[in-house]
Design a protein around this motif. Structure first.
Motif, PDB file in Angstrom:
ATOM      1  N   VAL A  53       0.856  -1.181   0.000  1.00 46.67           N
ATOM      2  CA  VAL A  53       0.000   0.000   0.000  1.00 46.67           C
ATOM      3  C   VAL A  53       0.894   1.234   0.000  1.00 46.67           C
ATOM      4  CG1 VAL A  53      -1.710   1.337   1.283  1.00 46.67           C
ATOM      5  CG2 VAL A  53      -1.868  -1.173   1.217  1.00 46.67           C
ATOM      6  N   CYS A  94       1.004   5.036   0.518  1.00 49.46           N
ATOM      7  CA  CYS A  94       0.154   6.026   1.182  1.00 49.46           C
ATOM      8  C   CYS A  94       0.727   7.426   1.012  1.00 49.46           C
ATOM      9  CB  CYS A  94       0.013   5.694   2.667  1.00 49.46           C
ATOM     10  SG  CYS A  94      -1.134   6.779   3.524  1.00 49.46           S
ATOM     11  N   GLU A 144      -1.963  -1.071  -3.885  1.00 53.20           N
ATOM     12  CA  GLU A 144      -3.020  -0.082  -3.758  1.00 53.20           C
ATOM     13  C   GLU A 144      -2.426   1.292  -3.468  1.00 53.20           C
ATOM     14  OE1 GLU A 144      -6.135  -0.746  -4.263  1.00 53.20           O
ATOM     15  OE2 GLU A 144      -6.218  -2.933  -4.119  1.00 53.20           O
ATOM     16  N   THR A 180      -3.341   4.974  -1.690  1.00 49.77           N
ATOM     17  CA  THR A 180      -4.270   5.492  -0.697  1.00 49.77           C
ATOM     18  C   THR A 180      -3.707   6.780  -0.117  1.00 49.77           C
ATOM     19  OG1 THR A 180      -5.614   4.845   1.213  1.00 49.77           O
ATOM     20  CG2 THR A 180      -3.271   4.271   1.277  1.00 49.77           C
ATOM     21  N   THR A 202      -8.747   1.516   2.744  1.00 47.03           N
ATOM     22  CA  THR A 202      -7.933   0.648   1.887  1.00 47.03           C
ATOM     23  C   THR A 202      -7.505  -0.603   2.632  1.00 47.03           C
ATOM     24  OG1 THR A 202      -7.129   2.523   0.596  1.00 47.03           O
ATOM     25  CG2 THR A 202      -5.807   0.509   0.542  1.00 47.03           C
TER      26      THR A 202
END
Length: 408
Positions: free
Chosen positions: A146, A148, A178, A180, A192
């Motif tokens: 992820v 961020c 991902e 986020t 998320t």
């Protein structure tokens, strides 16, 4: 990455300096990181590199330009900003225009750090460090990553976070990747992480896409730790920010080279200040974007530790921009500026900031004075009109009708 010797003889660099511009923070540790990058970049390029800050730290950009103007005739601006949002697109260009007007300087404006192979390598290493700490291997286990970001009101900048996450995923053995954000926009980090839990990965690696190890980075770690405790079947851990890793110097050096060779490429096709984007119609450029940038420069403040948001804003009620570009200056705008400032200081009921601006695009109708957030532009303003603007408009919300040039 190119070096100075690749492009020009050493003599071409005798009268050149670099200004590395960081955001600025009340936390001196973050400011020291920018200064450390500036010192390391100076060693790498072999030319003077000074650091300056948009706010909350010294020197300010205007002060840095004034100092450099006594030492050199050419300055290349390099941004210590990860993506191109309002600071890169509006605030720094405004400061550069002011410096060009005040000093005998040739100024080249570089691009933000952006998406660069060296940054991808750095993020990959940050992810591997987290995997090692969790005891997982992306080639054997289901590992989700992820990325961020801080989050921005600029869709162009937010879109680049998603692009960077996708590039981090391509060619690597992550189960999924991902993008986020920790604030301002969606998806949020909490949403998320909870969404990823449905896929039941063996581990979730969260990478704070930030330079400094400050409040937002700690918040990313806290949210990740809370998720890890809530979902015992998933191991989750947040890694370190980019910091002052030497690979960032390669990116900064490339941005310097692009700027001084006039090859800076900005993503203007998706910039909310350049084109109409659904939901961002009020941000299209020109005078409106400039006034928004001016107001943000004056109002913007780094968050306090007790606040919930990354930034708090304590803006004055009014912001008055006085055009001091050449045409308006020749018509007397500097005197108007000083009279407005004096009238504001003398007033007991006026909460306003009076600042210079670059061209307001009404050459020949000046001196021009714009009052924000009212969107009222006064034209053909004389110094004697300053008291009326302050006493009537700024204090009592009454327009000085005979001076109104246009309304936004």
């Amino acid at each position: 990455m190119s070096t100075p010797d690749d492009t020009a003889p050493a003599a071409a660099f005798d009268d050149e300096a670099v200004l590395l511009i960081g955001h600025g923070s009340r936390r001196e540790k973050s400011n020291r990181q920018v200064r450390e990058l500036a010192a390391d970049l100076e060693s790498q390029l072999g030319i003077p590199v000074d650091a300056a800050f948009l706010e909350l730290a010294a020197p300010a950009i205007d002060e840095a330009f004034a100092e450099l103007a006594t030492l050199t005739s050419r300055v290349t601006v390099v941004h210590c900003s990860l993506f191109a949002a309002s600071h890169v697109k509006n605030d720094v260009p405004l400061a550069i225009e002011r410096a060009r007007a005040r000093h005998d300087l040739e100024i080249d404006n570089g691009a933000h750090l952006g998406i660069h192979p060296a940054i991808l390598d750095l993020l990959d290493d940050r992810a591997r460090a987290v995997e090692d700490e969790l005891g997982v291997d992306r080639t054997a286990d289901d590992v989700a990553v992820v990325l961020c970001g801080r989050g921005s009101s600029d869709p162009d900048a937010n879109g680049d976070v998603h692009k960077l996450a996708r590039l981090l995923y391509e060619g690597r053995a992550f189960d999924r990747a991902e993008a986020t954000f920790i604030g301002v926009t969606e998806p949020t980090l909490e949403d998320t992480l909870h969404g990823l839990s449905k896929h039941r990965p063996d581990a979730v690696v969260v990478l704070p896409y930030m330079l400094g190890d400050g409040v937002l980075t700690r918040r990313v770690r806290d949210r990740t730790s809370e998720f890890d405790g809530e979902y015992p079947y998933v191991d989750a851990l947040a890694g370190d920010p980019l910091g002052t890793d030497s690979r960032l110097l390669d990116v900064l050096a490339d941005r310097w080279q692009e700027a001084r060779t006039d090859s800076v490429a900005m993503s203007c096709d998706t910039c909310k200040y350049k084109v109409d984007l659904e939901g961002y119609e009020e941000d299209v450029g020109g005078a409106r974007a400039m006034l928004r940038a001016l107001a943000h420069q004056e109002a913007h403040a780094d968050r306090d530790d007790v606040d919930d948001e990354p930034h708090s804003h304590d803006a004055p009620e009014k912001h008055v921009a006085v055009c001091t570009n050449r045409t308006c200056a020749d018509m007397g705008s500097p005197a108007v500026l000083e009279r407005l400032r004096q009238a504001t200081r003398d007033s007991e009921h006026c909460d306003a900031r009076i600042t210079r601006s670059s061209c307001l695009g009404r050459c020949g109708d000046g001196p021009m004075v714009a009052v924000y957030p009212d969107g009222i532009w006064y034209g053909d303003v004389e110094p004697a009109d300053a008291n009326r603007i302050v006493s009537d408009h700024l204090e009592r919300e009454r327009l000085v009708s005979d001076l109104v040039d246009q309304t936004l």
